[in-house]
Design a protein around this motif. Structure first.
Motif, PDB file in Angstrom:
ATOM      1  N   HIS A   1       0.274   3.654   7.158  1.00 45.43           N
ATOM      2  CA  HIS A   1      -0.544   2.471   7.413  1.00 45.43           C
ATOM      3  C   HIS A   1      -2.038   2.789   7.563  1.00 45.43           C
ATOM      4  O   HIS A   1      -2.870   2.088   7.024  1.00 45.43           O
ATOM      5  CB  HIS A   1      -0.029   1.747   8.658  1.00 45.43           C
TER       6      HIS A   1
ATOM      7  N   ARG B   1      -3.662   5.553   6.563  1.00 43.91           N
ATOM      8  CA  ARG B   1      -4.224   6.442   5.537  1.00 43.91           C
ATOM      9  C   ARG B   1      -3.578   6.167   4.191  1.00 43.91           C
ATOM     10  O   ARG B   1      -2.628   6.828   3.802  1.00 43.91           O
ATOM     11  CB  ARG B   1      -4.002   7.908   5.929  1.00 43.91           C
ATOM     12  N   HIS B   2      -4.106   5.202   3.474  1.00 32.20           N
ATOM     13  CA  HIS B   2      -3.554   4.868   2.165  1.00 32.20           C
ATOM     14  C   HIS B   2      -3.907   5.953   1.152  1.00 32.20           C
ATOM     15  O   HIS B   2      -4.925   6.615   1.258  1.00 32.20           O
ATOM     16  CB  HIS B   2      -4.097   3.523   1.683  1.00 32.20           C
TER      17      HIS B   2
ATOM     18  N   ALA C   1       0.842  -1.194   0.000  1.00 29.40           N
ATOM     19  CA  ALA C   1       0.000   0.000   0.000  1.00 29.40           C
ATOM     20  C   ALA C   1       0.876   1.243   0.000  1.00 29.40           C
ATOM     21  O   ALA C   1       1.973   1.245   0.551  1.00 29.40           O
ATOM     22  CB  ALA C   1      -0.911  -0.009   1.224  1.00 29.40           C
TER      23      ALA C   1
ATOM     24  N   HIS D   1      -3.622   6.891  -3.284  1.00 34.37           N
ATOM     25  CA  HIS D   1      -3.455   6.329  -4.623  1.00 34.37           C
ATOM     26  C   HIS D   1      -2.193   6.913  -5.246  1.00 34.37           C
ATOM     27  O   HIS D   1      -1.929   8.104  -5.111  1.00 34.37           O
ATOM     28  CB  HIS D   1      -4.657   6.678  -5.506  1.00 34.37           C
TER      29      HIS D   1
ATOM     30  N   GLY E   1       1.317   5.304   1.072  1.00 33.36           N
ATOM     31  CA  GLY E   1       0.905   6.160   2.180  1.00 33.36           C
ATOM     32  C   GLY E   1       1.241   5.500   3.505  1.00 33.36           C
ATOM     33  O   GLY E   1       1.882   4.452   3.554  1.00 33.36           O
TER      34      GLY E   1
ATOM     35  N   GLN F   1       8.509  -1.627   5.399  1.00 33.07           N
ATOM     36  CA  GLN F   1       8.156  -0.356   4.789  1.00 33.07           C
ATOM     37  C   GLN F   1       9.382   0.339   4.211  1.00 33.07           C
ATOM     38  O   GLN F   1      10.513  -0.012   4.526  1.00 33.07           O
ATOM     39  CB  GLN F   1       7.481   0.542   5.805  1.00 33.07           C
TER      40      GLN F   1
ATOM     41  N   ASP G   1       3.217  -4.045   8.899  1.00 36.14           N
ATOM     42  CA  ASP G   1       3.526  -2.631   8.716  1.00 36.14           C
ATOM     43  C   ASP G   1       5.000  -2.276   8.866  1.00 36.14           C
ATOM     44  O   ASP G   1       5.473  -1.305   8.273  1.00 36.14           O
ATOM     45  CB  ASP G   1       2.692  -1.792   9.693  1.00 36.14           C
TER      46      ASP G   1
ATOM     47  N   SER H   1      -3.700   1.943  -4.850  1.00 40.19           N
ATOM     48  CA  SER H   1      -3.555   2.246  -3.419  1.00 40.19           C
ATOM     49  C   SER H   1      -3.091   0.997  -2.679  1.00 40.19           C
ATOM     50  O   SER H   1      -2.315   1.097  -1.740  1.00 40.19           O
ATOM     51  CB  SER H   1      -4.852   2.776  -2.815  1.00 40.19           C
ATOM     52  N   GLU H   2      -3.560  -0.184  -3.104  1.00 44.20           N
ATOM     53  CA  GLU H   2      -3.119  -1.459  -2.522  1.00 44.20           C
ATOM     54  C   GLU H   2      -2.948  -2.479  -3.636  1.00 44.20           C
ATOM     55  O   GLU H   2      -3.687  -2.463  -4.619  1.00 44.20           O
ATOM     56  CB  GLU H   2      -4.163  -2.020  -1.559  1.00 44.20           C
TER      57      GLU H   2
ATOM     58  N   HIS I   1       0.710  -3.725   4.187  1.00 40.96           N
ATOM     59  CA  HIS I   1      -0.415  -3.471   5.086  1.00 40.96           C
ATOM     60  C   HIS I   1      -0.593  -4.603   6.099  1.00 40.96           C
ATOM     61  O   HIS I   1      -1.123  -4.376   7.184  1.00 40.96           O
ATOM     62  CB  HIS I   1      -1.699  -3.275   4.273  1.00 40.96           C
TER      63      HIS I   1
END
Length: 150
Positions: free
Chosen positions: A102, A104-105, A98, A107, A100, A143, A140, A112-113, A137
């Motif tokens: 964790h 608040r994803h 994803a 695009h 953004g 990243q 987390d 977005s995912e 996601h």
């Protein structure tokens, strides 16, 4: 003259008041810290919302992110507008990638995912300038981030 019992009660009241004051001061400090981080987070998000968006007709360099051993490597990628970013899952577990933070994803290039089984990959065209986060996601702590410049 107050009795020793009265003195002990008075001291207990003072200690209780001191504890309450300490908790209030600690709460105020935590609240101020939370406000500071929220303001900075929102400030960074607004910077990204004003990013330059390009209709990339020609692709540039490809930047590879590998998911392996519960890590994302490299942790940071620096790219130019119209380059591509490819994410490859070399771990044995499913990853739900994803963009953004964790909770608040966002695009990016319409994504977005994206779920990745072992050996799968996906690519996006880096068509927006700015600094962005990408994470699994489902786990987390796996990243990284990337920056796109003109």
């Amino acid at each position: 003259m107050p009795s020793s019992h009265d003195i002990v009660l008075g001291m207990k009241k003072l200690m209780g008041a001191g504890i309450v004051v300490g908790l209030v001061v600690t709460g105020m400090g935590l609240s101020a810290a939370a406000n500071h981080f929220t303001e900075n987070y929102l400030k960074n998000e607004s910077k990204n919302s004003q990013a330059t968006v390009s209709n990339c007709t020609q692709k540039g360099k490809n930047h590879l992110i590998t998911l392996q051993d519960d890590q994302m490597l490299p942790k940071h990628s620096q790219a130019r507008l119209c380059d591509t970013l490819t994410v490859v899952n070399k771990d044995s577990k499913v990853r739900l990638m994803a963009f953004g933070v964790h909770s608040r994803h966002i695009h990016y290039d319409g994504v977005s995912e994206k779920q990745l089984e072992k050996g799968q990959s996906f690519s996006v065209t880096l068509n927006q300038t700015g600094a962005y986060k990408i994470h699994d996601h489902l786990q987390d702590e796996v990243q990284g981030n990337f920056t796109v410049v003109k």
